[in-house]
Enzyme design. Structure first.
Site, mmCIF file in Angstrom:
data_model
loop_
_atom_site.group_PDB
_atom_site.id
_atom_site.type_symbol
_atom_site.label_atom_id
_atom_site.label_comp_id
_atom_site.label_asym_id
_atom_site.label_seq_id
_atom_site.Cartn_x
_atom_site.Cartn_y
_atom_site.Cartn_z
ATOM 1 N N VAL A 152 -4.644 -0.015 -1.318
ATOM 2 C CA VAL A 152 -5.442 1.215 -1.226
ATOM 3 C C VAL A 152 -5.862 1.455 0.218
ATOM 4 O O VAL A 152 -5.662 2.543 0.778
ATOM 5 C CB VAL A 152 -6.671 1.140 -2.155
ATOM 6 C CG1 VAL A 152 -7.489 2.417 -2.048
ATOM 7 C CG2 VAL A 152 -6.241 0.900 -3.590
ATOM 8 N N TYR A 153 -6.438 0.444 0.831
ATOM 9 C CA TYR A 153 -6.896 0.574 2.222
ATOM 10 C C TYR A 153 -5.728 0.866 3.155
ATOM 11 O O TYR A 153 -5.789 1.777 3.986
ATOM 12 C CB TYR A 153 -7.599 -0.712 2.650
ATOM 13 C CG TYR A 153 -8.053 -0.713 4.086
ATOM 14 C CD1 TYR A 153 -9.163 0.030 4.483
ATOM 15 C CD2 TYR A 153 -7.379 -1.475 5.047
ATOM 16 C CE1 TYR A 153 -9.581 0.023 5.807
ATOM 17 C CE2 TYR A 153 -7.793 -1.482 6.357
ATOM 18 C CZ TYR A 153 -8.897 -0.734 6.739
ATOM 19 O OH TYR A 153 -9.304 -0.746 8.051
ATOM 20 N N ALA A 154 -4.650 0.099 3.018
ATOM 21 C CA ALA A 154 -3.498 0.291 3.902
ATOM 22 C C ALA A 154 -2.930 1.698 3.776
ATOM 23 O O ALA A 154 -2.542 2.315 4.772
ATOM 24 C CB ALA A 154 -2.425 -0.749 3.604
ATOM 25 N N SER A 155 -2.905 2.236 2.570
ATOM 26 C CA SER A 155 -2.385 3.586 2.372
ATOM 27 C C SER A 155 -3.213 4.619 3.114
ATOM 28 O O SER A 155 -2.684 5.581 3.685
ATOM 29 C CB SER A 155 -2.351 3.920 0.878
ATOM 30 O OG SER A 155 -1.439 3.077 0.204
ATOM 31 N N SER A 156 -4.534 4.423 3.141
ATOM 32 C CA SER A 156 -5.390 5.367 3.871
ATOM 33 C C SER A 156 -5.085 5.322 5.360
ATOM 34 O O SER A 156 -5.107 6.353 6.045
ATOM 35 C CB SER A 156 -6.866 5.063 3.615
ATOM 36 O OG SER A 156 -7.324 3.917 4.316
#
Length: 242
Positions: A152-156
């Protein structure tokens, strides 16, 4: 330190702690007046206290749409202009995707992506009128590597990396530079949400950066000649790259 930003005004979001605080302190030491933007009143007051008139506190919850929209007008009301904007505020969601709560995903994507886009859009209107300006966005090493424990974080951050590269190409004709700084793990409150085993592993191997080290890189980017844009700096503890 030379007063490279004497007479300049900067604004930093998420400025009461971590990378944002280190960035604000470094800019003040280099001569700028800095608007420190944060939602934590107590931490914001403490962050500004040592710096007198050079630090201008701005209490904002950027996840509140009305408050987010007031960011640029309030900067101009308090400081009169804006030369440097550091979009730093962010949230972290790590671990397995199936364990992430819907609300946590929404909050993180809103702050890490939507708010950054809105803030930069509003700042650009002023900078385009002035025909100059610098925008730095805090990204992450996760924007450059498919980190399996933080989808989730990496996608942002992958989204923000695309945003930086495309906006930069739109606005360089106005004399505006846009870049991002992409650190590996930094000793900040965000690490409290790291998987416990990853945090222990990073601490044991010396694989963490200090926020002040990120601030040094930001100053390096900002003090290059105007004809040079450093579009992205990826930095990490050497041990983290093993």
């Amino acid at each position: 330190m030379t007063q490279a930003f004497l007479g300049k005004v900067a604004a930093v979001t998420g400025a009461a702690s971590g990378i944002g605080l280190a960035s604000a302190q470094a800019l003040i030491q280099a001569g700028a007046r800095v608007v420190l933007i944060d939602r934590d009143q107590k931490a914001l007051t403490a962050a500004c206290a040592p710096h007198g008139d050079a630090a201008i506190p701005l209490l904002l919850d950027l996840l509140d749409a009305e408050q987010c929209a007031s960011l640029m007008p309030q900067i101009l009301d308090s400081a009169g202009r804006l030369d440097i904007f550091h979009a730093n505020a962010g949230l972290y969601v790590g671990g397995d995707l199936v364990d992430a709560e819907h609300e946590a995903i929404d909050r993180m994507l809103n702050l890490n992506v939507n708010v950054v886009m809105k803030n930069v859009r509003d700042v650009l209107r002023h900078m385009i009128e002035c025909k100059t300006g610098d925008i730095i966005i805090t990204s992450s090493l996760a924007a450059h590597f498919p980190t399996p424990w933080e989808p989730v974080y990496a996608s942002s951050k992958w989204a923000i990396d695309c945003f930086v590269q495309t906006v930069r190409r739109q606005v360089f004709k106005h004399g505006i530079r846009v870049g991002s700084v992409s650190p590996g793990p930094v000793i900040t409150s965000l690490l409290a949400d790291w998987p416990a085993e990853k945090l222990l592993e990073a601490k044991a191997s010396g694989s963490l950066l200090e926020a002040s080290e990120i601030a040094e890189v930001i100053l390096f980017m900002l003090t290059r000649p105007r004809a040079m844009t450093i579009r992205d700096v990826v930095l990490m503890p050497t041990n983290f790259d093993l």
